[in-house]
Scaffold this active site. Structure first.
Site, mmCIF file in Angstrom:
data_model
loop_
_atom_site.group_PDB
_atom_site.id
_atom_site.type_symbol
_atom_site.label_atom_id
_atom_site.label_comp_id
_atom_site.label_asym_id
_atom_site.label_seq_id
_atom_site.Cartn_x
_atom_site.Cartn_y
_atom_site.Cartn_z
ATOM 1 N N LYS A 182 58.406 113.009 14.037
ATOM 2 C CA LYS A 182 58.009 111.880 14.887
ATOM 3 C C LYS A 182 57.076 112.314 16.015
ATOM 4 O O LYS A 182 56.978 113.492 16.352
ATOM 5 C CB LYS A 182 59.252 111.164 15.410
ATOM 6 C CG LYS A 182 59.856 110.329 14.276
ATOM 7 C CD LYS A 182 60.880 109.349 14.706
ATOM 8 C CE LYS A 182 61.267 108.500 13.482
ATOM 9 N NZ LYS A 182 62.547 107.850 13.658
ATOM 10 N N ARG A 213 68.099 112.055 8.858
ATOM 11 C CA ARG A 213 67.074 111.488 7.974
ATOM 12 C C ARG A 213 65.825 112.359 8.060
ATOM 13 O O ARG A 213 65.234 112.476 9.126
ATOM 14 C CB ARG A 213 66.790 110.055 8.427
ATOM 15 C CG ARG A 213 65.847 109.272 7.559
ATOM 16 C CD ARG A 213 65.695 107.859 8.105
ATOM 17 N NE ARG A 213 64.776 107.080 7.322
ATOM 18 C CZ ARG A 213 63.460 107.148 7.408
ATOM 19 N NH1 ARG A 213 62.900 107.974 8.273
ATOM 20 N NH2 ARG A 213 62.694 106.392 6.637
HETATM 21 N N1 PMM Z 1 62.802 106.094 11.264
HETATM 22 C C1 PMM Z 1 61.860 105.563 10.452
HETATM 23 C C2 PMM Z 1 62.219 104.687 9.421
HETATM 24 N N2 PMM Z 1 63.512 104.371 9.192
HETATM 25 N N3 PMM Z 1 65.774 104.585 9.752
HETATM 26 C C3 PMM Z 1 66.728 105.074 10.543
HETATM 27 N N4 PMM Z 1 68.019 104.739 10.325
HETATM 28 N N5 PMM Z 1 66.444 105.920 11.574
HETATM 29 C C4 PMM Z 1 65.173 106.294 11.866
HETATM 30 O O1 PMM Z 1 64.971 107.042 12.842
HETATM 31 C C5 PMM Z 1 64.113 105.772 11.047
HETATM 32 C C6 PMM Z 1 64.469 104.906 9.987
HETATM 33 C C7 PMM Z 1 60.413 105.891 10.691
HETATM 34 O O2 PMM Z 1 60.029 107.072 10.089
HETATM 35 P P1 PMM Z 1 59.188 107.165 8.692
HETATM 36 O O3 PMM Z 1 57.987 106.272 8.837
HETATM 37 O O4 PMM Z 1 58.870 108.575 8.534
HETATM 38 O O5 PMM Z 1 60.080 106.696 7.588
#
Ligand code: PMM
Length: 272
Positions: A212, A252
């Site tokens: 991030k 994640r």
């Molecule tokens: N971050 C992203 C998408 N989904 N879900 C949860 N539960 N927690 C998160 O921090 C989260 C998420 C954004 O990241 P990406 O675009 O790399 O998927």
């Protein structure tokens, strides 16, 4: 206990970290299989990018992206989570074999999602969120006593009240502080330092720091330009280890292989 590794499968053209790399069902299915081989415990399959400024896909587009991928990977025995804020998508994803609904809006974007989850045995990941991606950075203000940790805790508790009222029992709820969602870098660091506050609520915790932008700004070069998304893995791994020590339920991540190596190393260290 070693946290579960949730491998990210973004079936999107525009996610910030891997947009466009797995945006056909076949590519996403192959990527999901690779993540399982590399040691993912769960796969988080999403068809909507939530990067700051992103515009939303139509519901039909989102369904067309995620349902075939969930069907294929769940049929092969993978434990699948659907990353969606929409009740229709959650409903069809659960019918296709998903067992976890990862709702980054914590029920705010589409409250019916809570009823959909309540009617099944699915796990509900309830993330802290304040608004859609086109305006979330304007909402990153936590000027209250206790700052961002107290505000996020209180707002998550309201989301939990709604989930309970819809009939989702506490054992099926996982809380996530939502790093990067209506958060500036300093807010993300405060939330990580304050994880014990969230742990004390008694729910399982999921955290998603992987690649991030707060890591990009931490590692900015001498000219102030942020470290590129592809070059934030070492910082992500440091957080993987620290989160494991914070006893979170799940982390994640995009690079499952690297995070699995880090967790194996920590596990071996702890055995002495
Ligand atoms: N971050 C992203 C998408 N989904 N879900 C949860 N539960 N927690 C998160 O921090 C989260 C998420 C954004 O990241 P990406 O675009 O790399 O998927």
């Amino acid at each position: 206990m070693t946290p579960l590794l949730m491998g990210v499968v973004n079936v999107t053209p525009d996610s910030f970290s891997d947009g466009g790399r797995w945006d056909t069902p076949d590519a996403a299915i192959a990527h999901g299989r690779d993540l399982i081989t590399e040691g993912a415990d769960l796969l988080d399959i999403g068809g909507e990018s939530t990067r700051p400024g992103a515009t939303r896909p139509l519901v039909e587009e989102e369904l067309g992206r995620v349902v075939p991928v969930i069907q294929a990977l769940a049929a092969e025995g993978a434990r699948v989570s659907v990353d969606t804020m929409r009740s229709e998508v959650a409903e069809q994803a659960l019918a296709a074999g998903a067992t976890i609904v990862n709702d980054v809006s914590g029920g705010l974007a589409d409250p019916r999602i809570l009823d959909v989850v309540a009617a099944t045995d699915a796990t509900y990941v309830c993330m802290h969120w304040r608004g859609h991606s086109d305006r979330m950075q304007q909402l990153a203000s936590y000027d209250v006593p206790g700052g961002v940790v107290a505000a996020v805790r209180d707002e998550l508790c309201e989301r939990v009240d709604d989930a309970r009222a819809a009939g989702i029992p506490d054992e099926r709820i996982v809380l996530d502080p939502g790093l990067g969602f209506a958060k500036k870098a300093e807010h993300n660091w405060a939330l990580l330092a304050g994880l014990s506050v969230f742990r004390s609520l008694g729910f399982r915790l999921l955290v998603g720091p992987s690649r991030k932008s707060f890591l990009g700004s931490l590692l900015a070069g001498p000219d102030g330009s942020p470290r590129s998304v592809d070059d934030r893995e070492a910082a992500t791994l440091a957080l993987t280890v620290l989160l494991a020590q914070e006893q979170v339920w799940g982390i994640r991540v995009h690079d499952v292989r690297a995070s699995r190596d880090a967790l194996r190393t920590l596990d071996r260290w702890e055995q002495g």
